[in-house]
Design an enzyme around this catalytic site. Structure first.
Site, short mmCIF file in Angstrom:
data_model
loop_
_atom_site.label_atom_id
_atom_site.label_comp_id
_atom_site.label_asym_id
_atom_site.label_seq_id
_atom_site.Cartn_x
_atom_site.Cartn_y
_atom_site.Cartn_z
N ASP A 226 16.22 18.90 77.49
CA ASP A 226 15.51 17.64 77.65
C ASP A 226 14.04 17.99 77.86
O ASP A 226 13.67 18.59 78.88
CB ASP A 226 16.05 16.84 78.85
CG ASP A 226 17.14 15.86 78.43
OD1 ASP A 226 17.57 15.92 77.26
OD2 ASP A 226 17.55 15.04 79.27
N GLU B 44 16.67 20.17 81.70
CA GLU B 44 15.46 19.33 81.63
C GLU B 44 14.31 19.99 82.38
O GLU B 44 14.46 20.42 83.52
CB GLU B 44 15.76 17.95 82.22
CG GLU B 44 14.55 17.05 82.22
CD GLU B 44 14.88 15.60 82.51
OE1 GLU B 44 15.92 15.11 82.02
OE2 GLU B 44 14.10 14.95 83.21
N GLU C 16 23.99 18.07 82.84
CA GLU C 16 22.53 18.15 82.98
C GLU C 16 22.18 18.33 84.46
O GLU C 16 22.24 17.39 85.25
CB GLU C 16 21.90 16.87 82.43
CG GLU C 16 20.39 16.92 82.43
CD GLU C 16 19.76 15.69 81.80
OE1 GLU C 16 20.29 15.18 80.80
OE2 GLU C 16 18.73 15.24 82.33
N ASP D 109 22.05 1.60 77.48
CA ASP D 109 20.82 1.42 76.70
C ASP D 109 21.09 0.56 75.48
O ASP D 109 20.23 -0.21 75.05
CB ASP D 109 20.29 2.76 76.17
CG ASP D 109 20.06 3.79 77.25
OD1 ASP D 109 19.78 3.39 78.39
OD2 ASP D 109 20.18 4.99 76.95
N HIS E 44 22.50 6.21 76.29
CA HIS E 44 23.54 5.86 77.28
C HIS E 44 24.19 4.58 76.79
O HIS E 44 23.53 3.76 76.13
CB HIS E 44 22.96 5.51 78.64
CG HIS E 44 22.14 6.56 79.34
ND1 HIS E 44 20.83 6.79 79.06
CD2 HIS E 44 22.46 7.40 80.36
CE1 HIS E 44 20.37 7.74 79.86
NE2 HIS E 44 21.33 8.13 80.65
N ASP F 257 10.76 12.69 89.39
CA ASP F 257 10.99 12.90 87.97
C ASP F 257 10.06 11.96 87.19
O ASP F 257 10.46 10.85 86.84
CB ASP F 257 12.47 12.55 87.70
CG ASP F 257 13.02 13.20 86.45
OD1 ASP F 257 12.30 14.00 85.84
OD2 ASP F 257 14.18 12.90 86.11
C1 XLS Z 1 17.49 11.57 84.66
C2 XLS Z 1 18.10 12.25 83.54
C3 XLS Z 1 18.72 11.34 82.50
C4 XLS Z 1 19.66 12.11 81.62
C5 XLS Z 1 20.65 11.27 80.89
O1 XLS Z 1 16.73 12.13 85.42
O2 XLS Z 1 17.16 13.09 82.96
O3 XLS Z 1 17.73 10.70 81.77
O4 XLS Z 1 18.98 12.88 80.71
O5 XLS Z 1 21.46 10.54 81.74
NI NI Z 2 17.41 14.16 81.15
NI NI Z 3 15.42 13.48 84.26
#
Ligand code: XLS
Ligand code: NI
Ligand code: NI
Length: 439
Positions: free
Chosen positions: A297, A269, A233, A105, A102, A308
């Site tokens: 992911d 993810e 995502e 980051d 990001h 999460d």
């Molecule tokens: C958060 C998300 C984040 C995305 C990227 O739950 O998984 O990490 O992958 O913004």
């Molecule tokens: Ni993610």
């Molecule tokens: Ni996540």
């Protein structure tokens, strides 16, 4: 060469199943050719900058536990450079082909939008320089449009158009940087694109804003000639109570509505699938069926905890089936397997970070090898094919293709002697078969 907490570790090597080393790959033989190409090209592993470099181990009940010296540096840009040095040391050790980031980051927030963009630009130069001397490439870039208080009511879906404009500007610059660094994808995770209560939410307005934002991003991709994929995502909740990109099927509906279904794919993810009440495999199969499969992911949640947790994956059976569906869908193309996972709070030693990735890489590689074996064996696909074989007859095909109306089907059926017999779904037999393949 500056030193980092990771500098002293040697590069992890493939040593095969007999290896006695804790920090060796036993299954991830990057060059091993399976189903026509090397494992590294099938799997396209990526290290996530945020979890590996930006997390400090704090949770809602306690502060930082992880040793991350750059976090103690009062000069934010110098800290960002030390963090990047550590990042590229970690990439070198793990010897994986990609990373993901990001904007926040890699570069600190400034006092104004201009300052923040300038920081990003400068850190972009630094990353480009690092990438020129390392082999790690960029799987995807993204914008953090959820951490700063200005995004507390959303980014694209904020009631305040100034936040929309700010977010659009930030996304533009993140796309520019992703393109400049040769990124294969650009991801949108709508952390706060949802609501905490419907009492203060105009959903119709917010959904239209989200559609506008996505359309702007897609148009800009074409304008700058970015050849990567745009990925959404999905996540059902957290931090919001309800998020608009709930799961793959919901994202498909959103994309259809804004006529973007051929222009955007999904980054799925594992932990988000669980939060949505699905399995990872379900989300991958849904994306494959809808032509949306983009990237993955990799992580796991804890079914006992409703959030999460982003743990490193370790469920061999689940990942094998996930890989099977990926192979059946024709692979991930420009996507890859991004470790969106973090070490636990007590795993504060730099070495813990390496153990975490080594185990996860090996698990995914092993799962992929078994999935490839199931594909090559062919019996499982054959069983599935047989289950639907009735649809191959001319009569069934004319029904399927819409050549017959409802009343035509009815009169033909009434005139016939057909009387469908129940057939076994063979679930236990299939489970046994897969169990034998996995062992
Ligand atoms: C958060 C998300 C984040 C995305 C990227 O739950 O998984 O990490 O992958 O913004
Ligand atoms: Ni993610
Ligand atoms: Ni996540």
């Amino acid at each position: 060469m500056s030193q980092s907490i990771f500098s002293a570790f040697p590069t992890v090597k493939y040593e095969g199943e007999e290896s006695q080393s804790e920090l060796a790959y036993r299954y991830y033989d990057a060059d091993k050719v399976v189903l026509g190409k090397p494992l590294s090209e099938h799997l396209r592993f990526a290290v996530a900058y945020w979890h590996s470099l930006a997390m400090n181990g704090s949770d809602p009940f306690g502060g930082p536990t992880l040793q991350r010296p750059w976090m103690l540096d009062g000069d934010a840009m110098r800290a960002a450079r030390s963090k990047a040095d550590a990042a590229f040391d970690l990439f070198r050790i793990l010897d994986l082909p990609f990373f993901t980031f990001h904007d926040r980051d890699v570069a600190p927030e400034g006092d104004s939008l201009k300052d923040s963009l300038k920081n990003l630009q400068m850190m972009g130069d630094y990353l480009a320089e690092k990438m020129s001397t390392h082999k790690t490439k960029l799987l995807w870039g993204t914008a953090n449009l959820f951490s700063h208080p200005r995004f507390m009511a959303g980014a694209a879906t904020n009631p305040d158009p100034e936040v929309f404009a700010w977010s659009a500007t930030t996304a533009k610059h993140c796309m520019d940087l992703t393109k400049r660094l040769g990124g294969a994808n650009y991801v949108l995770w709508g952390g706060r694109e949802g609501y905490e209560t419907l009492l203060n939410t105009n959903m119709a307005q917010e959904l239209d804003q989200l559609g506008r934002f996505l359309t702007l991003v897609v148009d800009y991709k074409h304008k700058i000639g970015f050849e990567g994929q745009i990925l959404i995502e999905p996540k059902p909740k957290e931090p919001t109570a309800h998020q608009y990109d709930f799961d793959v099927a919901t994202v498909f509906g959103l994309l259809k509505r804004f006529d973007l279904q051929d222009k955007v794919k999904v980054n799925i993810e594992a932990n988000h699938a669980l939060l949505a009440g699905h399995s990872f495999e379900h989300e991958i199969a849904t994306a494959a069926a809808l032509g949306l499969l983009g990237s993955l992911d990799m992580n796991r949640g804890d079914p006992l905890l409703g959030w999460d947790t982003d743990q490193f994956p370790n469920d061999f059976r689940a990942i094998t089936m996930a890989m099977y569906h990926v192979i059946q869908a024709g692979g991930l193309g420009k996507g890859g397997l991004n470790f969106d996972a973090k070490v636990r709070r007590q795993s504060f030693e730099p070495e813990d970070m390496i153990h975490a990735h080594v185990g996860a890489v090996d698990l995914c590689a092993r799962a992929f090898l078994v999935a490839a074996k199931i594909v090559e064996d062919g019996r499982y696909a054959q069983m599935l094919k047989e289950r639907y074989s009735g649809w191959q007859t001319a009569q069934a095909q004319s029904m399927f293709k819409g050549e017959l109306t409802l009343d035509e089907i009815a009169s033909a059926t009434e005139a016939s002697e057909i009387n469908p017999k129940p057939r076994s779904g063979k679930q236990e037999q299939l489970e046994n078969f897969l169990g034998r393949m996995i062992l």
